[in-house]
Design an enzyme around this catalytic site. Sequence first.
Site, PDB file in Angstrom:
ATOM      1  N   CYS A 102       6.572 -49.497 -71.411  1.00 53.78           N
ATOM      2  CA  CYS A 102       7.976 -49.679 -71.810  1.00 53.78           C
ATOM      3  C   CYS A 102       8.442 -51.132 -71.706  1.00 53.78           C
ATOM      4  O   CYS A 102       9.519 -51.475 -72.195  1.00 53.78           O
ATOM      5  CB  CYS A 102       8.883 -48.785 -70.985  1.00 53.78           C
ATOM      6  SG  CYS A 102       8.395 -47.058 -71.032  1.00 53.78           S
ATOM      7  N   ASN A 159      14.358 -41.734 -73.954  1.00 54.58           N
ATOM      8  CA  ASN A 159      13.482 -42.862 -73.604  1.00 54.58           C
ATOM      9  C   ASN A 159      12.397 -42.986 -74.672  1.00 54.58           C
ATOM     10  O   ASN A 159      11.491 -42.160 -74.744  1.00 54.58           O
ATOM     11  CB  ASN A 159      12.874 -42.612 -72.221  1.00 54.58           C
ATOM     12  CG  ASN A 159      11.953 -43.729 -71.777  1.00 54.58           C
ATOM     13  OD1 ASN A 159      11.557 -44.589 -72.566  1.00 54.58           O
ATOM     14  ND2 ASN A 159      11.597 -43.724 -70.507  1.00 54.58           N
ATOM     15  N   HIS A 207      15.689 -51.745 -70.856  1.00 50.24           N
ATOM     16  CA  HIS A 207      14.902 -50.578 -71.272  1.00 50.24           C
ATOM     17  C   HIS A 207      15.740 -49.326 -71.011  1.00 50.24           C
ATOM     18  O   HIS A 207      16.406 -49.201 -69.989  1.00 50.24           O
ATOM     19  CB  HIS A 207      13.597 -50.531 -70.480  1.00 50.24           C
ATOM     20  CG  HIS A 207      12.851 -49.251 -70.677  1.00 50.24           C
ATOM     21  ND1 HIS A 207      12.644 -48.709 -71.927  1.00 50.24           N
ATOM     22  CD2 HIS A 207      12.288 -48.380 -69.793  1.00 50.24           C
ATOM     23  CE1 HIS A 207      11.978 -47.585 -71.805  1.00 50.24           C
ATOM     24  NE2 HIS A 207      11.753 -47.356 -70.528  1.00 50.24           N
TER      25      HIS A 207
HETATM   26  O1  UT7 Z   1      10.178 -45.513 -69.008  1.00 50.04           O
HETATM   27  C1  UT7 Z   1       9.848 -45.601 -67.646  1.00 50.04           C
HETATM   28  C2  UT7 Z   1       9.524 -44.310 -67.040  1.00 50.04           C
HETATM   29  N1  UT7 Z   1      10.489 -43.411 -66.593  1.00 50.04           N
HETATM   30  C3  UT7 Z   1      11.568 -43.615 -65.825  1.00 50.04           C
HETATM   31  O2  UT7 Z   1      12.075 -44.679 -65.660  1.00 50.04           O
HETATM   32  C4  UT7 Z   1      12.112 -42.429 -65.137  1.00 50.04           C
HETATM   33  C5  UT7 Z   1      12.563 -42.779 -63.726  1.00 50.04           C
HETATM   34  N2  UT7 Z   1      13.046 -41.606 -62.990  1.00 50.04           N
HETATM   35  C6  UT7 Z   1      14.175 -40.948 -63.328  1.00 50.04           C
HETATM   36  O3  UT7 Z   1      14.844 -41.279 -64.275  1.00 50.04           O
HETATM   37  C7  UT7 Z   1      14.621 -39.816 -62.426  1.00 50.04           C
HETATM   38  O4  UT7 Z   1      13.884 -39.843 -61.221  1.00 50.04           O
HETATM   39  C8  UT7 Z   1      14.461 -38.418 -63.099  1.00 50.04           C
HETATM   40  C9  UT7 Z   1      15.485 -38.274 -64.221  1.00 50.04           C
HETATM   41  C10 UT7 Z   1      13.061 -38.253 -63.633  1.00 50.04           C
HETATM   42  C11 UT7 Z   1      14.745 -37.333 -62.077  1.00 50.04           C
HETATM   43  O5  UT7 Z   1      16.037 -37.498 -61.508  1.00 50.04           O
HETATM   44  P1  UT7 Z   1      16.230 -37.452 -59.936  1.00 50.04           P
HETATM   45  O6  UT7 Z   1      17.667 -37.544 -59.682  1.00 50.04           O
HETATM   46  O7  UT7 Z   1      15.349 -38.497 -59.338  1.00 50.04           O
HETATM   47  O8  UT7 Z   1      15.747 -36.005 -59.605  1.00 50.04           O
HETATM   48  P2  UT7 Z   1      14.575 -35.536 -58.619  1.00 50.04           P
HETATM   49  O9  UT7 Z   1      13.244 -35.830 -59.221  1.00 50.04           O
HETATM   50  O10 UT7 Z   1      14.864 -36.005 -57.226  1.00 50.04           O
HETATM   51  O11 UT7 Z   1      14.794 -33.976 -58.627  1.00 50.04           O
HETATM   52  C12 UT7 Z   1      15.991 -33.390 -58.069  1.00 50.04           C
HETATM   53  C13 UT7 Z   1      15.953 -31.921 -58.419  1.00 50.04           C
HETATM   54  C14 UT7 Z   1      14.618 -31.262 -58.120  1.00 50.04           C
HETATM   55  O12 UT7 Z   1      14.883 -29.949 -57.663  1.00 50.04           O
HETATM   56  P3  UT7 Z   1      14.860 -29.608 -56.080  1.00 50.04           P
HETATM   57  O13 UT7 Z   1      13.478 -29.960 -55.612  1.00 50.04           O
HETATM   58  O14 UT7 Z   1      15.916 -30.460 -55.472  1.00 50.04           O
HETATM   59  O15 UT7 Z   1      15.144 -28.151 -56.052  1.00 50.04           O
HETATM   60  C15 UT7 Z   1      13.966 -31.193 -59.467  1.00 50.04           C
HETATM   61  O16 UT7 Z   1      13.029 -30.119 -59.552  1.00 50.04           O
HETATM   62  O17 UT7 Z   1      16.172 -31.760 -59.824  1.00 50.04           O
HETATM   63  C16 UT7 Z   1      15.156 -30.928 -60.355  1.00 50.04           C
HETATM   64  N3  UT7 Z   1      14.930 -31.278 -61.749  1.00 50.04           N
HETATM   65  C17 UT7 Z   1      15.656 -30.739 -62.733  1.00 50.04           C
HETATM   66  N4  UT7 Z   1      16.652 -29.844 -62.710  1.00 50.04           N
HETATM   67  C18 UT7 Z   1      17.181 -29.500 -63.886  1.00 50.04           C
HETATM   68  C19 UT7 Z   1      14.043 -32.152 -62.289  1.00 50.04           C
HETATM   69  N5  UT7 Z   1      14.180 -32.172 -63.619  1.00 50.04           N
HETATM   70  C20 UT7 Z   1      15.159 -31.300 -63.926  1.00 50.04           C
HETATM   71  C21 UT7 Z   1      15.756 -30.894 -65.125  1.00 50.04           C
HETATM   72  N6  UT7 Z   1      16.768 -29.991 -65.058  1.00 50.04           N
HETATM   73  N7  UT7 Z   1      15.381 -31.360 -66.323  1.00 50.04           N
END
Ligand code: UT7
Length: 326
Positions: A127, A281, A251
């Site tokens: 990216c 993204n 990005h």
């Molecule tokens: O291009 C470069 C690459 N990518 C990035 O830059 C992505 C960087 N990371 C992010 O943008 C974020 O970390 C994410 C959007 C991927 C995730 O957001 P987060 O606030 O960090 O969530 P998390 O991974 O801490 O997950 C929190 C909760 C989890 O559930 P539990 O364990 O608390 O019960 C996940 O399973 O949210 C859950 N979760 C979702 N819930 C509903 C993860 N994805 C989803 C979803 N819908 N799509």
Amino acid sequence: MTAKQGAGACSGGAGRPRLPGATITGWGTALPDTVVTNADFEARLDTSDAWIAERTGIRERHFGGTTSGLAVEAARRALKVAGVEAEEIDLLVLSTTTPDKTVPATSSAVHAELGCRGAAFDLNAACAGFVYALVTAVSMFQAGFSKALVIGADTLSRITDMEDRSTAVLFADGAGALVLESTPDHELVLGHDLGLDGSLLPILYCDHGEYMKMEGKEVFRRAVRATVESAESVLSATGTTGDDIALFVPHQANKRIIDAVAQRLGLDESRSAIVLDHTGNTSSASIPLALSEAADAERLNDGDLVLMSGFGAGMTWATALLRWGR
Ligand code: UT7
């Protein structure tokens, strides 16, 4: 990361050799026709529009097409804005992580379809790739090239597991292109910083024939730190501050990452170029998509300072400070 960033970084600021003069004369974008909304994911995965919008800022994205097809479409639009014929282009740099084929480079198909002449090659810095490609192309003006197409194009939907809610809602397809022309009269790239930390490879990768795997939280944390450090190094090397920046073109991975970075750089929200709400993204395409939409919306004036900064798998990062205009 700081030590490695210092070792791998190179900023074109005070005391460093300057890049050749250049100007951006054209810009264009392409998004596939198929729009996939958060509601579409809500209907078939354990997710919700509210979660996706709040946690990422994404509301819809586009799926479809091929990397070369989207690249050609964006490039044609950029050539039209520039008033440049494809056969005048002597350098084509295509940034992509999702090539159409393993061999040859996707830029071969784009070069043939457009009818360019001269050199063409693909570049993969995930990216951060578009900023790598831009700095590469401008540097190559020193070697005698004079008109370049710099394209960022990706079809991430092809390598995303649509059953995995943690990645399916994030990644999408698109392309953005710029026409760059060599000129002694305009210093386009005032400073740049390209780097990576390969020890972070395991937090975001995709094996051949498989889907992307990502430790989202760790990527988030690293992305904010790397982008801030990279941008700060360029601002410092060029004697500028956040106050001098007219437009921040980050990005487009997560609105919360963009806001956290902008805040640390002292940039108010109104100065960030945002497209991820309707693109998701799109990796290499995200920065040229955001820049092109800002240019189309006449948010840029001659002399404006534009700060572009990306990060991605690798982990790579790249920042360029540009002066808009001719
Ligand atoms: O291009 C470069 C690459 N990518 C990035 O830059 C992505 C960087 N990371 C992010 O943008 C974020 O970390 C994410 C959007 C991927 C995730 O957001 P987060 O606030 O960090 O969530 P998390 O991974 O801490 O997950 C929190 C909760 C989890 O559930 P539990 O364990 O608390 O019960 C996940 O399973 O949210 C859950 N979760 C979702 N819930 C509903 C993860 N994805 C989803 C979803 N819908 N799509």
